[in-house]
Design an enzyme around this catalytic site. Structure first.
Site, PDB file in Angstrom:
ATOM      1  N   ASP A   1       7.086  -0.305   4.775  1.00 52.51           N
ATOM      2  CA  ASP A   1       8.345  -0.513   4.910  1.00 52.51           C
ATOM      3  C   ASP A   1       9.547   1.609   3.831  1.00 52.51           C
ATOM      4  O   ASP A   1       8.143   1.051   2.943  1.00 52.51           O
ATOM      5  CB  ASP A   1       9.679  -1.211   4.610  1.00 52.51           C
TER       6      ASP A   1
ATOM      7  N   HIS B   1      -9.771 -17.175  -5.782  1.00 54.31           N
ATOM      8  CA  HIS B   1      -9.870 -18.847  -4.896  1.00 54.31           C
ATOM      9  C   HIS B   1      -8.886 -18.593  -4.104  1.00 54.31           C
ATOM     10  O   HIS B   1      -9.699 -19.606  -3.048  1.00 54.31           O
ATOM     11  CB  HIS B   1      -8.325 -19.165  -5.998  1.00 54.31           C
TER      12      HIS B   1
ATOM     13  N   HIS C   1     -12.886 -23.678  -3.121  1.00 54.94           N
ATOM     14  CA  HIS C   1     -12.069 -22.672  -2.411  1.00 54.94           C
ATOM     15  C   HIS C   1     -12.076 -23.397  -0.764  1.00 54.94           C
ATOM     16  O   HIS C   1     -11.332 -22.631  -0.638  1.00 54.94           O
ATOM     17  CB  HIS C   1     -12.116 -21.332  -3.013  1.00 54.94           C
TER      18      HIS C   1
HETATM   19  C1  RB5 Z   1      14.454  -3.895   2.847  1.00 51.83           C
HETATM   20  O1  RB5 Z   1      15.720  -3.490   2.914  1.00 51.83           O
HETATM   21  C2  RB5 Z   1      14.061  -5.058   2.193  1.00 51.83           C
HETATM   22  O2  RB5 Z   1      14.867  -6.061   2.841  1.00 51.83           O
HETATM   23  C3  RB5 Z   1      12.450  -5.126   2.367  1.00 51.83           C
HETATM   24  O3  RB5 Z   1      12.040  -3.924   2.373  1.00 51.83           O
HETATM   25  C4  RB5 Z   1      11.552  -6.569   2.150  1.00 51.83           C
HETATM   26  O4  RB5 Z   1      12.180  -6.118   0.589  1.00 51.83           O
HETATM   27  C5  RB5 Z   1      11.816  -7.542   3.013  1.00 51.83           C
HETATM   28  O5  RB5 Z   1      11.538  -8.085   2.248  1.00 51.83           O
END
Ligand code: RB5
Length: 151
Positions: free
Chosen positions: A7, A97, A132
């Site tokens: 993201d 593992h 494992h």
């Molecule tokens: C986005 O702000 C943030 O929540 C995302 O990048 C992430 O860390 C979520 O787990």
């Protein structure tokens, strides 16, 4: 082939990972996001996890701000073993593992250099198998039970 996703919180670290893969001559496909507009991490976790779950990609790397959201979302997909790692020992164990097929990191909690090292360790480590595998088989059985409505 390795698939990559992030993201907005993982964009910069993803570029560092892409560089490592390029240096090593590993074919990689970036499944987004492609700019720093705010997006929802499950959308990108889903793209990468689906590619790994379906066998289209051998493995993947996912990065969000902490790595937490990406690992939660990716692990909903059958056959996905997404491991959130923060140091070299965890990156090694994730493969040795857990045979993690998706490496997850947090862009806001580590440096580019650390991420580069963790990816190299994960790529260079062999899965140990043996006891494992029995444990991974048990995880696969949990997925099967969920699929068949037994859980
Ligand atoms: C986005 O702000 C943030 O929540 C995302 O990048 C992430 O860390 C979520 O787990």
């Amino acid at each position: 082939m390795i698939v990559l996703g992030s993201d907005h919180g993982g964009l910069e670290l993803k570029a560092a990972v892409q560089q490592v893969l390029e240096e090593r001559g590993i074919k990689a496909q970036d499944m987004g996001t492609g700019n720093d507009d705010s997006v929802d991490y499950p959308d990108f976790a889903g793209k990468v996890a689906l590619a790994v779950s379906s066998g289209e990609a051998e493995c993947g790397v996912l990065i969000c701000g902490t790595g937490i959201g990406m690992s939660i979302a990716a692990n909903k997909y059958p056959g996905v073993r997404a491991a959130l790692v923060t140091d070299e020992y965890m990156a090694q164990m994730a493969k040795e593992h857990n045979n993690a097929n998706i490496l997850v990191m947090g862009g806001r909690v580590m440096s580019d250099e650390a991420a580069r090292r963790l990816v190299q360790v994960w790529l260079d480590t062999e899965y140990e198998g043996g006891r494992h595998q029995r444990r991974l088989d048990k995880i696969a059985r949990i997925e099967e039970d969920v699929r068949n409505g037994r859980l």
